[in-house]
Design an enzyme around this catalytic site. Structure first.
Site, PDB file in Angstrom:
ATOM      1  N   VAL A  89      10.429  41.990  20.103  1.00  0.00           N
ATOM      2  CA  VAL A  89       9.541  40.878  20.439  1.00  0.00           C
ATOM      3  C   VAL A  89       9.556  39.929  19.243  1.00  0.00           C
ATOM      4  O   VAL A  89       9.185  40.318  18.132  1.00  0.00           O
ATOM      5  CB  VAL A  89       8.102  41.355  20.730  1.00  0.00           C
ATOM      6  CG1 VAL A  89       7.197  40.166  21.037  1.00  0.00           C
ATOM      7  CG2 VAL A  89       8.093  42.360  21.883  1.00  0.00           C
TER       8      VAL A  89
ATOM      9  N   ASN B  90       9.553  44.888  11.621  1.00  0.00           N
ATOM     10  CA  ASN B  90      10.967  44.827  11.975  1.00  0.00           C
ATOM     11  C   ASN B  90      11.376  43.358  11.964  1.00  0.00           C
ATOM     12  O   ASN B  90      10.672  42.513  12.522  1.00  0.00           O
ATOM     13  CB  ASN B  90      11.207  45.431  13.356  1.00  0.00           C
ATOM     14  CG  ASN B  90      10.857  46.897  13.408  1.00  0.00           C
ATOM     15  OD1 ASN B  90      11.011  47.616  12.427  1.00  0.00           O
ATOM     16  ND2 ASN B  90      10.371  47.350  14.543  1.00  0.00           N
TER      17      ASN B  90
ATOM     18  N   HIS C   3       3.553  47.017  12.589  1.00  0.00           N
ATOM     19  CA  HIS C   3       3.293  48.347  13.134  1.00  0.00           C
ATOM     20  C   HIS C   3       2.496  49.132  12.095  1.00  0.00           C
ATOM     21  O   HIS C   3       2.934  49.261  10.951  1.00  0.00           O
ATOM     22  CB  HIS C   3       4.607  49.091  13.405  1.00  0.00           C
ATOM     23  CG  HIS C   3       5.459  48.446  14.439  1.00  0.00           C
ATOM     24  ND1 HIS C   3       5.502  48.896  15.741  1.00  0.00           N
ATOM     25  CD2 HIS C   3       6.303  47.385  14.370  1.00  0.00           C
ATOM     26  CE1 HIS C   3       6.347  48.143  16.419  1.00  0.00           C
ATOM     27  NE2 HIS C   3       6.841  47.223  15.622  1.00  0.00           N
TER      28      HIS C   3
ATOM     29  N   HIS D  79       4.807  40.712  14.191  1.00  0.00           N
ATOM     30  CA  HIS D  79       3.765  41.726  14.360  1.00  0.00           C
ATOM     31  C   HIS D  79       4.055  42.876  13.408  1.00  0.00           C
ATOM     32  O   HIS D  79       5.193  43.123  13.029  1.00  0.00           O
ATOM     33  CB  HIS D  79       3.682  42.224  15.805  1.00  0.00           C
ATOM     34  CG  HIS D  79       4.953  42.790  16.334  1.00  0.00           C
ATOM     35  ND1 HIS D  79       6.031  42.000  16.702  1.00  0.00           N
ATOM     36  CD2 HIS D  79       5.347  44.068  16.560  1.00  0.00           C
ATOM     37  CE1 HIS D  79       7.013  42.770  17.136  1.00  0.00           C
ATOM     38  NE2 HIS D  79       6.634  44.038  17.054  1.00  0.00           N
TER      39      HIS D  79
ATOM     40  N   ASP E 270       0.376  50.526  20.394  1.00  0.00           N
ATOM     41  CA  ASP E 270       1.755  50.349  20.825  1.00  0.00           C
ATOM     42  C   ASP E 270       1.960  51.137  22.123  1.00  0.00           C
ATOM     43  O   ASP E 270       1.478  52.270  22.248  1.00  0.00           O
ATOM     44  CB  ASP E 270       2.715  50.847  19.742  1.00  0.00           C
ATOM     45  CG  ASP E 270       4.137  50.401  19.978  1.00  0.00           C
ATOM     46  OD1 ASP E 270       4.745  50.881  20.961  1.00  0.00           O
ATOM     47  OD2 ASP E 270       4.642  49.586  19.199  1.00  0.00           O
TER      48      ASP E 270
END
Length: 116
Positions: free
Chosen positions: A97, A88, A103, A101, A31
């Site tokens: 975004v 998220n 994290h 995805h 990240d």
């Protein structure tokens, strides 16, 4: 037609990034704004899903592959293999975004540390 996401652009070589690993369907990178000592992203190569709820409904096997890949990354990049996995979902939850995805956060986290 919508603009390609930053992840699609990275995958296409338009934006430089250090790819930490990949499979046929997912890839991982660091990240750019880490929220923990280890903060990696696991991203599907397909941009078909905006968030984890769409992914879970549309391709649960890809979601399972993302989780398995996150586990491998944590084992390799953290001291003890322990990690937090965060998706998220929606702008109000911090998603910036809209290409699903995960994290992968590790390294000195506590129950009260939010991370991402």
């Amino acid at each position: 037609m919508t603009e390609p996401s930053i992840f699609t652009r990275i995958l296409n070589g338009e934006i430089p990034a250090e790819i930490l690993g990949e499979t046929e369907r997912v890839f991982a990178l660091r990240d750019i704004a880490p929220q923990a000592p280890v903060h990696l992203l696991v991203v599907p190569k397909s941009a078909d899903y905006r968030d984890v709820t769409e992914l879970a409904a549309g391709d649960p096997s890809l979601l399972a592959e993302m989780v398995a890949f996150a586990t491998e990354l944590a084992a390799k990049h953290s001291d003890d293999g322990d990690f937090r996995l965060v998706f998220n979902t929606g702008a109000g939850a911090g998603q910036t975004v809209f290409h699903v995805h995960a994290h992968v956060l590790a390294g000195g986290l506590t129950e009260k540390s939010v991370g991402a």
